[in-house]
Design a protein around this motif. Structure first.
Motif, short mmCIF file in Angstrom:
data_model
loop_
_atom_site.label_atom_id
_atom_site.label_comp_id
_atom_site.label_asym_id
_atom_site.label_seq_id
_atom_site.Cartn_x
_atom_site.Cartn_y
_atom_site.Cartn_z
N LYS A 168 0.65 -1.20 -0.08
CA LYS A 168 -0.08 -0.13 -0.09
C LYS A 168 0.97 1.25 -0.17
CE LYS A 168 -4.04 -2.13 2.39
NZ LYS A 168 -4.70 -2.13 3.89
N GLY A 169 1.92 1.33 0.71
CA GLY A 169 2.74 2.53 0.90
C GLY A 169 4.11 2.24 -0.03
N LYS A 170 3.89 2.21 -1.26
CA LYS A 170 5.25 1.97 -2.03
C LYS A 170 5.66 3.45 -2.45
CE LYS A 170 7.53 -0.31 -5.97
NZ LYS A 170 7.02 -1.32 -7.07
N VAL A 171 6.91 3.68 -2.34
CA VAL A 171 7.15 5.01 -2.49
C VAL A 171 8.02 4.95 -3.82
CG1 VAL A 171 8.89 6.93 -1.74
CG2 VAL A 171 7.47 5.78 -0.17
N TYR A 172 7.72 5.95 -4.84
CA TYR A 172 8.34 6.27 -6.13
C TYR A 172 9.26 7.51 -6.13
CZ TYR A 172 4.59 3.12 -7.65
OH TYR A 172 3.89 2.08 -7.80
N GLU A 173 10.45 7.17 -6.51
CA GLU A 173 11.34 8.26 -6.76
C GLU A 173 10.95 9.14 -7.83
OE1 GLU A 173 14.11 8.43 -5.00
OE2 GLU A 173 14.08 6.44 -4.13
N THR A 174 11.10 10.46 -7.08
CA THR A 174 10.71 11.90 -7.93
C THR A 174 12.31 12.78 -8.14
OG1 THR A 174 10.46 13.11 -5.97
CG2 THR A 174 8.55 11.92 -6.92
N TYR A 175 11.96 13.55 -9.00
CA TYR A 175 13.13 14.50 -9.25
C TYR A 175 13.69 15.07 -7.79
CZ TYR A 175 15.78 17.86 -11.55
OH TYR A 175 17.10 18.70 -12.07
N THR A 176 12.62 15.50 -7.00
CA THR A 176 13.14 16.30 -5.85
C THR A 176 13.82 15.38 -4.89
OG1 THR A 176 11.10 17.56 -5.95
CG2 THR A 176 12.34 17.43 -3.80
N SER A 177 13.38 14.04 -4.69
CA SER A 177 14.06 13.11 -3.93
C SER A 177 15.42 12.86 -4.45
CB SER A 177 13.24 11.92 -3.88
OG SER A 177 12.90 11.00 -5.15
N LEU A 178 15.51 12.65 -6.03
CA LEU A 178 16.86 12.47 -6.42
C LEU A 178 17.80 13.73 -6.35
CD1 LEU A 178 15.67 10.72 -9.94
CD2 LEU A 178 16.78 9.63 -7.73
N LEU A 179 17.29 15.04 -6.19
CA LEU A 179 18.25 15.79 -6.11
C LEU A 179 18.56 15.99 -4.66
CD1 LEU A 179 16.57 18.66 -8.04
CD2 LEU A 179 18.54 17.74 -8.60
N ARG A 180 17.82 15.47 -3.52
CA ARG A 180 18.08 15.41 -2.20
C ARG A 180 19.25 14.69 -2.00
NH1 ARG A 180 12.44 15.24 0.73
NH2 ARG A 180 11.81 17.38 0.47
N LYS A 181 19.29 13.39 -2.60
CA LYS A 181 20.37 12.34 -2.35
C LYS A 181 21.61 12.70 -3.34
CE LYS A 181 17.20 8.36 -1.79
NZ LYS A 181 16.82 7.14 -2.30
N PHE A 182 21.63 13.73 -4.37
CA PHE A 182 22.77 13.98 -5.36
C PHE A 182 23.71 14.81 -4.44
CE2 PHE A 182 24.78 17.09 -8.09
CZ PHE A 182 25.40 15.96 -8.83
N GLN A 183 24.92 14.63 -4.52
CA GLN A 183 26.06 15.12 -3.91
C GLN A 183 26.97 15.77 -4.91
OE1 GLN A 183 28.28 12.49 -1.44
NE2 GLN A 183 26.30 11.91 -0.15
N PRO A 184 26.94 16.91 -4.92
CA PRO A 184 27.83 17.75 -6.03
C PRO A 184 29.16 17.37 -5.98
CG PRO A 184 27.08 19.39 -4.43
CD PRO A 184 26.28 17.99 -4.22
N PRO A 185 29.94 17.18 -7.02
CA PRO A 185 31.50 16.94 -7.14
C PRO A 185 32.12 18.17 -6.57
CG PRO A 185 30.73 17.17 -9.26
CD PRO A 185 29.47 17.16 -8.48
N MET A 186 33.01 17.73 -5.67
CA MET A 186 33.98 18.99 -5.06
C MET A 186 35.36 19.13 -6.04
SD MET A 186 33.83 18.17 -1.27
CE MET A 186 34.87 19.81 -0.83
N LYS A 187 35.84 20.27 -6.14
CA LYS A 187 37.01 20.57 -7.05
C LYS A 187 38.12 20.22 -6.34
CE LYS A 187 34.95 24.57 -9.41
NZ LYS A 187 34.87 25.97 -9.84
N THR A 188 39.07 19.55 -6.74
CA THR A 188 40.22 19.03 -6.15
C THR A 188 41.23 20.36 -6.38
OG1 THR A 188 41.17 18.42 -8.54
CG2 THR A 188 39.79 16.81 -6.99
N GLU A 189 41.71 20.95 -5.22
CA GLU A 189 42.62 21.93 -5.00
C GLU A 189 43.74 21.59 -4.49
OE1 GLU A 189 40.74 24.91 -2.42
OE2 GLU A 189 39.07 25.33 -4.25
N GLN A 190 44.77 21.92 -4.95
CA GLN A 190 46.10 21.49 -4.38
C GLN A 190 46.54 22.20 -3.22
OE1 GLN A 190 48.97 21.67 -7.29
NE2 GLN A 190 48.28 20.16 -8.80
N LEU A 191 47.02 21.55 -2.13
CA LEU A 191 47.72 22.28 -0.87
C LEU A 191 48.56 23.34 -1.37
CD1 LEU A 191 47.84 19.15 1.33
CD2 LEU A 191 45.81 20.82 0.99
#
Length: 281
Positions: A210-233
């Motif tokens: 009865k309570g099956k959850v479908y993935e939406t665009y908003t739920s996918l954006l919440r789980k998305f982790q933007p890549p970080m730029k590699t900066e040299q020390l």
């Protein structure tokens, strides 16, 4: 005839058989050991000076093999009856079962019957006595009691009960020893627990359907982790072109793979250099 009647003896009273006492059914414990009962090689053999009190001390008296423990107290003989002995004079249980010794009701006396206050109050008012003091004097002068047929008085006759009435509490049902030996109650409890577990699993399946959850665009954006730029020390310009003097990697490919793993774990690690513990995604 008179002499014959005088010589005739009265009938002898029938003596009921004497009942067995508790001391005869369950005899008292074994009497203390004596010196005559101690033989060489026994557990309670004593060397040197031997006294009767040594065999009556429960701290040093050893139990005999295959026999119940003796009492260390001096007890009366086997012909002594413990407790109060009641002689059977009423016939016992056979007489009680044979007939019911019912007491016939007797007519109550005038003092046992209650006062009829309604009749006394009514007659006192008719005669002209209305105050409390006058009513009290009137009741002392004319003491009217209730009639035997009056329903306000409790009857002393026995209540009417059916002929097949059984007195007392019902007997407790017998203990099912076969069920106890076969662990039947354990099996019943196990079946009940299995049924409860199956019902819980079915309920969880129904909730999932009865309570099956479908993935939406908003739920996918919440789980998305933007890549970080590699900066040299930051390094001192004087040492920027200096190559490392120690390399623990077997080759350059292994070093590149290790650096890629470190860069991929930067978003989920704590600390300024991303070398701490993992965080929840």
């Amino acid at each position: 005839m008179a002499a014959a009647a005088a010589t005739q003896k009265p009938p002898a009273k029938e003596h009921l058989p004497r009942r067995r006492s508790v001391s005869q059914i369950c005899p008292p414990p074994r009497r203390p050991m004596t010196l005559a009962e101690v033989y060489p090689g026994s557990d309670n053999e004593r060397l040197g000076v031997v006294r009767e009190s040594m065999l009556q001390n429960h701290l040093i008296n050893k139990p005999e093999l295959g026999k119940p423990r003796r009492s260390c107290y001096t007890l009366p003989g086997y012909d002594f009856n413990y407790g109060l002995y009641l002689h059977g004079t009423d016939g016992g249980v056979p007489e009680a079962i044979g007939h019911w010794n019912a007491i016939k009701p007797r007519a109550p006396t005038a003092k046992e019957r209650g006062r009829d206050y309604k009749t006394m109050n009514r007659k006192a008012v008719q005669d002209g006595y209305v105050t409390a003091h006058e009513l009290n004097l009137y009741r002392q002068l004319k003491d009217i009691r209730l009639n035997d047929n009056d329903e306000r008085r409790f009857k002393k006759t026995p209540p009417k009960v059916p002929p097949d009435m059984t007195y007392g509490r019902p007997a407790r049902p017998s203990t099912p020893f076969f069920d106890l030996l076969q662990h039947k109650y354990k099996e019943i409890w196990m079946e009940q627990q299995r049924a409860v577990i199956r019902a819980q699993k079915e309920e969880k399946k129904q909730k999932k359907r009865k309570g099956k959850v479908y993935e939406t665009y908003t739920s996918l954006l919440r789980k998305f982790q933007p890549p970080m730029k590699t900066e040299q020390l930051w390094r001192i310009p004087h040492f920027q072109k200096v190559s490392p003097h120690l390399c623990t990697f077997p080759d350059q490919d292994a070093r590149k793979r290790a650096l890629e793993v470190i860069r991929s774990e930067i978003p989920v690690r704590c600390g300024p250099l991303a070398r701490g513990i993992y965080t929840a995604a």
